[in-house]
Enzyme design. Structure first.
Site, PDB file in Angstrom:
ATOM      1  N   ARG A   1       0.869  -1.189   0.000  1.00 14.84           N
ATOM      2  CA  ARG A   1       0.000   0.000   0.000  1.00 14.84           C
ATOM      3  C   ARG A   1       0.895   1.224   0.000  1.00 14.84           C
ATOM      4  NH1 ARG A   1      -1.125   2.667   4.665  1.00 14.84           N
ATOM      5  NH2 ARG A   1      -1.358   0.923   6.100  1.00 14.84           N
TER       6      ARG A   1
ATOM      7  N   HIS B   1      -3.591   4.366   4.847  1.00 15.55           N
ATOM      8  CA  HIS B   1      -4.635   3.341   4.992  1.00 15.55           C
ATOM      9  C   HIS B   1      -5.962   3.885   4.487  1.00 15.55           C
ATOM     10  CE1 HIS B   1      -7.213   0.292   6.655  1.00 15.55           C
ATOM     11  NE2 HIS B   1      -7.859   1.219   7.334  1.00 15.55           N
TER      12      HIS B   1
ATOM     13  N   TYR C   1       4.179   5.768  11.300  1.00 14.93           N
ATOM     14  CA  TYR C   1       4.513   4.395  11.716  1.00 14.93           C
ATOM     15  C   TYR C   1       5.334   3.617  10.683  1.00 14.93           C
ATOM     16  CZ  TYR C   1       0.242   3.560   8.934  1.00 14.93           C
ATOM     17  OH  TYR C   1      -0.700   3.558   7.930  1.00 14.93           O
TER      18      TYR C   1
END
Ligand SMILES: Cc1ncc(C[n+]2csc(CCOP(=O)(O)OP(=O)(O)O)c2C)c(N)n1
Ligand SMILES: [Mg+2]
Length: 353
Positions: free
Chosen positions: A250, A254, A263
């Protein structure tokens, strides 16, 4: 038959754009067709992200980097079923769901306004639930003697759900004509893949349930296409289910509500940008003299115009009727649901026009 059907990650075109396997036996126009879908996926995702930032649509789950997922749906037939999650919308387009329907899903309209003949269930938000639905559908088709396949797709995070494992178990026991696809994109929001499972590969779960499994480069559209075509042929011939792990990434957040820089190391993204599925397939088509730069530019223009037409159609719809979200849950609403409806509509001062 060995249960892990590919020990190595299966590829047709490797990360450097080198052809290392046999391309599927498709006419040139179909190979270009695959590319057009991938371009549409990228442009659609980027446009939805921009629309959300401008307050013109709701929370959206970008699919940038996962455009080779069209290979999940491209080998399917009309009678086959497809059910996936919020990031599988591109496979839904290939199966026949209109762009406008997905825009409506993301913009507060009643969900899954899809034509019945496309055979797609509403995109699922509750992780892995769709895998049970898909295996159930596959079992039903088998009982009815229909030679169709149910394809059900989820992410790496969803593979840790009980539903995923129960569905695999049923699929194996009943030899259901189901293909269970995991788009392993490395992350489940901020949870890295290695925290989902101690197995080296998600595909390794298949053999434990007696389900043959494939490991495929999920950024190589031709490899995904071939694996899916083989699994579908096996299911149609009565040889039961398959598990397919697609290794992908990805590239974006998200959803529009997330900031991956908090993160995820930048170096990881840089590595995967080198493996961009769209750039890789474009190179393949140019090198094989199947497409010119000029044709590519034209194709991009056509795709952008198609998306623009869908945006205009969405923005000329009357506002959504928020009552419908409550009406579509049960045939008879429960008292709790009615209470929630009253509270929610009062909270936002909503009156049905
Ligand atoms: C049963 C359930 N638990 C938690 C969530 C909240 N949630 C939404 S998306 C997500 C991460 C899913 O990651 P993955 O399955 O890898 O799919 P991806 O978003 O990477 O495509 C979580 C935990 C949910 N939707 N459903
Ligand atoms: Mg994931």
């Amino acid at each position: 038959m060995p249960y892990l059907l590919t020990e190595e990650v299966y590829q047709v075109v490797n990360h450097d754009g080198k052809v290392v396997g046999q391309a599927p036996d498709l006419p040139g126009e179909d190979l270009i067709g695959l590319y057009r879908w991938m371009v549409l996926g990228r442009e659609f995702s980027d446009r939805m992200l921009a629309l959300q930032r401008q307050g013109r649509t709701g929370t959206f789950a970008p699919l940038r980097g996962q455009e080779a997922s069209i290979g999940i749906a491209a080998p399917l037939q009309q009678e086959d079923w497809l059910m996936g999650s919020y990031r599988e919308i591109l496979a839904y387009f290939v199966k026949g769901v209109p762009l406008l329907s997905i825009m409506e899903d993301y913009s507060g309209y009643i969900s899954a306004n899809y034509p019945a003949e496309v055979r797609c269930l509403p995109m699922q938000i509750v992780l892995a639930t769709q895998i049970l639905h898909g295996v159930g559908l596959a079992m039903a088709m088998k009982y009815d003697g229909k030679p169709s396949v149910a394809v059900t797709v989820c992410g790496d995070g969803a593979s840790s759900e009980g539903d995923f494992n129960e569905a695999l178990n049923f699929a194996g026991v009943y030899k259901a004509p189901a293909i269970i696809v995991v788009q392993n994109n490395g992350w489940a929001i901020s949870t890295p893949r290695h925290k989902q499972s101690a197995t080296e590969r998600i595909a390794h779960r298949g053999p434990g349930f007696g389900v043959p499994a494939y490991l495929v480069d999920g950024n190589d559209v031709l490899a995904v296409y071939k694996v899916m075509a083989e699994c579908a042929a096996r299911a149609r011939a009565g040889n039961g289910p398959s598990l397919v792990e697609m290794i992908t990434y990805r590239m974006g957040p998200h959803t529009t509500a997330d900031d991956p820089r908090k993160y995820r190391p930048d170096e990881e993204l840089e590595i995967w940008q080198q493996r961009d599925p769209l750039a890789r397939y474009r190179r393949f088509l140019l090198d094989a003299d199947m497409m010119t730069d000029v044709e590519d530019e034209q194709l991009h223009e056509d795709v952008v115009a198609e998306i623009q037409a869908a945006v205009e159609a969405m923005e000329s719809l009357p506002p959504p009727d928020l009552n419908q979200h409550f009406d579509c849950i049960f045939a008879e609403p429960t008292p709790q649901l009615e209470q929630q409806r009253t509270e929610m509509l009062a909270e936002i001062g909503y009156a049905k026009s």
